[in-house]
Scaffold this active site. Sequence first.
Site, short mmCIF file in Angstrom:
data_model
loop_
_atom_site.label_atom_id
_atom_site.label_comp_id
_atom_site.label_asym_id
_atom_site.label_seq_id
_atom_site.Cartn_x
_atom_site.Cartn_y
_atom_site.Cartn_z
CB SER A 158 -0.96 -0.04 1.19
OG SER A 158 -1.97 0.92 1.09
CG ASP A 252 -6.95 -2.40 -3.50
OD1 ASP A 252 -7.38 -1.32 -3.06
OD2 ASP A 252 -5.76 -2.74 -3.42
CG HIS A 282 -5.98 -1.96 0.21
ND1 HIS A 282 -5.14 -1.60 -0.83
CD2 HIS A 282 -5.43 -1.46 1.34
CE1 HIS A 282 -4.14 -0.90 -0.34
NE2 HIS A 282 -4.28 -0.80 0.98
#
Length: 316
Positions: A158, A252, A282
């Site tokens: 991320s 996501d 995610h």
Amino acid sequence: MPLDSELAETLAAAAKAGAPRLETLGPEKARIQYRSLTFDSIPHGRIVPVASTEYIKVPGGAGELDAKVYRPEGEGPFPTILFIHGGGWVIGDLDTHENTARGLCRGSQAVVVSIDYRLAPEHRFPAGLQDAVEAARWIHTNLSSLGGDERWAVAGDSAGGNLAAVVSEVLTSEHTPPQAQLLIYPSVEIDGSAYPSRSQNARGYSLEVTTMDWFVQSYLGDHDKTDPRVSPLRSQNLATLPPSLIAIAEFDPLRDEGAAFGAALRDAGVFAEVVCYDGMIHGFAGMTHKSEGAKNAAEDIYRRFGDLLRSDISTC
């Protein structure tokens, strides 16, 4: 493919519990809530085993950083991986990504050094990036003392994937390139509103677009979102980046920009494998104790990256 059933149950339970969205809490309370959903929720028997761990200090951009070294079972020396945790540059720490770092160590058979960089909004851009770059420089010059050989790599999930991509470019420009990079559902285009996944997965799949907006504002303030140091997809130096594995998730909001980054790397002549994990959301790499599907997906990522680290693919 439908949403993974165990992840769907987790999301439904969270919605029923009525936990407030992170952006409504402020940084300190958001960090506490994030830890409760990650490290604090892992049963003792689901901690990924590694041969040993060690807390150390590494240089950062404004002083020493806490870091943790994970060493795999087996005979070394091993490759070494700098791991940069996610959390929107605002939340996350060594503990929240404990199992991710352990899984990366075990699955890729590498020494992993996880760093605890400065967080926003107390420390806005470029503080976290400066920390990651300084840590990477130190790791590169201390591979043997860490238990590794000459092979090294960077990895992040991320927001950590965002930092990892920029670290790769910086270290390559200094003629100390990593052999590979692993980007797990990375944020690589801050203004990603043109990508369909941003609207398709805007709500209900763990990472909310409103939360993303809060992360970005906390991290950047008024800084230019098109700066390639915050949107690495806009870099003019993609051809210098190392062979890459990019893992993305079907449900996501960041899915499409991760795929676009892989395509841009390939267009620039860089080896880049993009793997989309169906049914995943995610953050799934940190949910391996909640979903067998997430566990299998994460283990596949780490195995693939270990193979990439040991391959004969040259940096470009």
